[in-house]
Design a protein around this motif. Structure first.
Motif, PDB file in Angstrom:
ATOM      1  N   LYS A   8       0.821  -1.197   0.000  1.00 43.64           N
ATOM      2  CA  LYS A   8       0.000   0.000   0.000  1.00 43.64           C
ATOM      3  C   LYS A   8       0.871   1.269   0.000  1.00 43.64           C
ATOM      4  O   LYS A   8       1.875   1.327   0.714  1.00 43.64           O
ATOM      5  CB  LYS A   8      -0.847  -0.015   1.287  1.00 43.64           C
ATOM      6  CG  LYS A   8      -2.070   0.843   1.213  1.00 43.64           C
ATOM      7  CD  LYS A   8      -3.008   0.553   2.390  1.00 43.64           C
ATOM      8  CE  LYS A   8      -4.061   1.627   2.455  1.00 43.64           C
ATOM      9  NZ  LYS A   8      -3.905   2.535   3.578  1.00 43.64           N
ATOM     10  N   TYR A   9       0.486   2.243  -0.803  1.00 44.97           N
ATOM     11  CA  TYR A   9       1.205   3.523  -0.787  1.00 44.97           C
ATOM     12  C   TYR A   9       0.729   4.350   0.401  1.00 44.97           C
ATOM     13  O   TYR A   9      -0.468   4.424   0.665  1.00 44.97           O
ATOM     14  CB  TYR A   9       0.977   4.292  -2.093  1.00 44.97           C
ATOM     15  CG  TYR A   9       1.765   3.701  -3.222  1.00 44.97           C
ATOM     16  CD1 TYR A   9       3.110   4.027  -3.391  1.00 44.97           C
ATOM     17  CD2 TYR A   9       1.184   2.778  -4.086  1.00 44.97           C
ATOM     18  CE1 TYR A   9       3.857   3.444  -4.407  1.00 44.97           C
ATOM     19  CE2 TYR A   9       1.928   2.195  -5.106  1.00 44.97           C
ATOM     20  CZ  TYR A   9       3.259   2.536  -5.259  1.00 44.97           C
ATOM     21  OH  TYR A   9       4.000   1.964  -6.244  1.00 44.97           O
ATOM     22  N   ALA A  26      -1.480   4.312  -8.400  1.00 46.05           N
ATOM     23  CA  ALA A  26      -1.901   4.441  -7.005  1.00 46.05           C
ATOM     24  C   ALA A  26      -1.020   5.459  -6.274  1.00 46.05           C
ATOM     25  O   ALA A  26      -1.505   6.228  -5.433  1.00 46.05           O
ATOM     26  CB  ALA A  26      -1.845   3.087  -6.307  1.00 46.05           C
ATOM     27  N   ASN A  71      -2.058   8.921  -7.545  1.00 46.66           N
ATOM     28  CA  ASN A  71      -3.351   9.331  -6.975  1.00 46.66           C
ATOM     29  C   ASN A  71      -3.192   9.822  -5.537  1.00 46.66           C
ATOM     30  O   ASN A  71      -3.779  10.834  -5.158  1.00 46.66           O
ATOM     31  CB  ASN A  71      -4.358   8.169  -7.018  1.00 46.66           C
ATOM     32  CG  ASN A  71      -4.864   7.920  -8.430  1.00 46.66           C
ATOM     33  OD1 ASN A  71      -4.803   8.799  -9.287  1.00 46.66           O
ATOM     34  ND2 ASN A  71      -5.347   6.715  -8.673  1.00 46.66           N
TER      35      ASN A  71
END
Ligand SMILES: [Zn+2]
Length: 144
Positions: A49-50, A89, A92
């Protein structure tokens, strides 16, 4: 500090190695002798996950862009974007972060700039980094 712009970086180091947020902080403090990491924020892949990493306070000038530190917020996207574009991702999440900062300081997507603009000898945040797409995303979020 009067924030007038956001400056985007990538974490490519001089020797071509990409290091993580913790290693960047350690390097800035222990090797450069700075009070803290040079950037105010980072975007990093942690697990799958970023996440947004916090660096210096927004009220404290950073150490990331010569001549601009007292009027800009520095954001480092961990990676080497001379080689490839950042993941969607990551882009964003970066756009959300930039939009939030822009809103709070009454800035626009046009106030988001590259480190390269102020340091022509560097490609930072990378020749493959899609600045136009980032600005368009921020503009969309801000609605202006
Ligand atoms: Zn940079």
């Amino acid at each position: 500090m009067k924030v007038k712009k956001l400056i985007i970086h990538h974490s490519l180091t001089f020797d071509g190695k990409v290091v993580d947020w913790t290693a960047i902080r350690k390097y800035h403090i222990e090797t450069n002798g700075w009070a803290d990491i040079g950037y105010q924020y980072g975007i990093e892949l942690v697990g799958d996950k970023y996440v947004v990493q916090k660096g210096r306070s927004e009220h404290t000038p950073g150490a990331h862009c010569l001549g601009q530190n007292d009027k800009s917020i520095g954001i480092c996207v961990v990676g080497n974007y001379d080689l490839a574009e950042p993941a969607n991702a990551a882009l964003n999440l970066l756009a959300e972060l930039c939009a939030d900062i822009c809103r709070r300081y009454r800035l626009t997507s046009g106030d988001i700039e590259t480190h390269h603009k102020y340091a022509a000898y560097k490609t930072c945040p990378g020749t493959r980094f899609p600045m136009d797409r980032l600005r368009a995303k921020v503009k969309q979020i801000l609605g202006v």
